[in-house]
Design an enzyme around this catalytic site. Structure first.
Site, short mmCIF file in Angstrom:
data_model
loop_
_atom_site.label_atom_id
_atom_site.label_comp_id
_atom_site.label_asym_id
_atom_site.label_seq_id
_atom_site.Cartn_x
_atom_site.Cartn_y
_atom_site.Cartn_z
N HIS A 67 0.84 -1.20 0.00
CA HIS A 67 0.00 0.00 0.00
C HIS A 67 0.87 1.25 0.00
CE1 HIS A 67 -3.52 -2.47 1.13
NE2 HIS A 67 -4.22 -1.45 0.69
N LYS A 80 -0.49 4.76 4.68
CA LYS A 80 -1.40 3.82 5.35
C LYS A 80 -0.87 3.47 6.73
CE LYS A 80 -4.06 -0.42 4.59
NZ LYS A 80 -5.34 0.27 4.91
#
Length: 265
Positions: free
Chosen positions: A155, A159
């Site tokens: 990600h 995040k």
């Protein structure tokens, strides 16, 4: 037409869901809820997410939004979950929860609330990701202990939770399909380890750049390797799935649902 209250409307997912609602014939955005300290209060939520003005201004009045909607989508934060659940129970409103990083106690509260109202809970609303879950389940049941299993979660650098909610769901699918336990799961590796157990499930995380979301499940044998991968190229896919979920849950009796129920898979 269904009137939707979107909680966490100012974030990345909020923008994607606002765009998706603007493209459905069955629902409309009635409330766009943000934090009380948000700079965006009073701004038009349509213009904020890059579409035409929709007349729905950002508000912090959570109770009014839930009370006067037909369905609620929550993509805010785990800190506000208890209040959202309480208000949805008070006003008997169907709820879609897309939050990740939930504790066991919070999941239990959601399950308890689903005895009174219909709730869809999923760490990932993407149609493609939920197909990934199903394909992982099928592969695990076929391949069994003859293949080593590893999961990779990638990600963007912003995040906060690790592994992602999606990676944790993949892990849960694998544990159940392979009839294993949480103690069989290894989260990353560092240092000296004994030879890999046939029951081991490896879960690994990368956080870099602006990757929207990428998940791969690997099955290794001495002779071959199988990879099942989903790569999200745009958050619109999560927005579309979230709208499918709320339009589904509005029609349901009280109960605890997931995206498999929404998609009929």
């Amino acid at each position: 037409m269904n009137k939707i209250a979107l909680i966490g409307a100012g974030g990345r997912m909020g923008r994607a869901i606002t765009q998706a609602i603007s493209n459905t014939q069955e629902s409309s955005l009635a409330y766009a809820v943000v934090r009380p300290d948000s700079y965006s209060i009073g701004f038009d939520s349509g213009l904020h997410c890059g579409i035409k003005e929709n007349g729905v201004k950002f508000t912090s009045d959570l109770e009014e939004a839930i009370q006067n909607s037909d369905g609620v989508i929550d993509f805010s934060s785990v800190d506000g979950l208890e209040k959202v659940l309480s208000l949805c129970l008070q006003y008997n409103k169907p709820l879609v929860i897309g939050l990740t990083g939930l504790t066991s106690a919070q999941k239990k509260k959601i399950e308890d609330a689903s005895n009174s109202i219909p709730i869809v809970l999923s760490p990932n609303m993407s149609v493609g990701v939920n197909l990934l879950f199903k394909l992982t389940e099928i592969a695990a049941k076929v391949l069994g202990d003859d293949f080593d299993v590893e999961v990779l979660d990638i990600h963007h650098r912003h995040k906060k939770d690790s592994p992602s909610g999606t990676a944790n769901k993949i892990k849960e699918v694998l544990v159940q399909a392979l009839e294993r336990k949480e103690s069989d799961v290894i989260y990353g590796r560092h240092g000296i380890y004994p030879e890999r157990s046939t029951k081991e499930i490896g879960v690994h995380t990368m956080r870099a750049g602006e990757v929207v979301g990428e998940h791969t499940v690997y099955f290794f044998s001495p002779e071959e390797r199988i990879e099942i991968t989903h790569k999200a190229q745009d958050r619109k896919t999560f927005g579309v799935g979230s709208v499918k979920a709320v339009e589904f849950v509005i029609k349901q009796k009280p109960g605890f649902y997931d995206m498999f129920n929404v998609l009929g898979i």
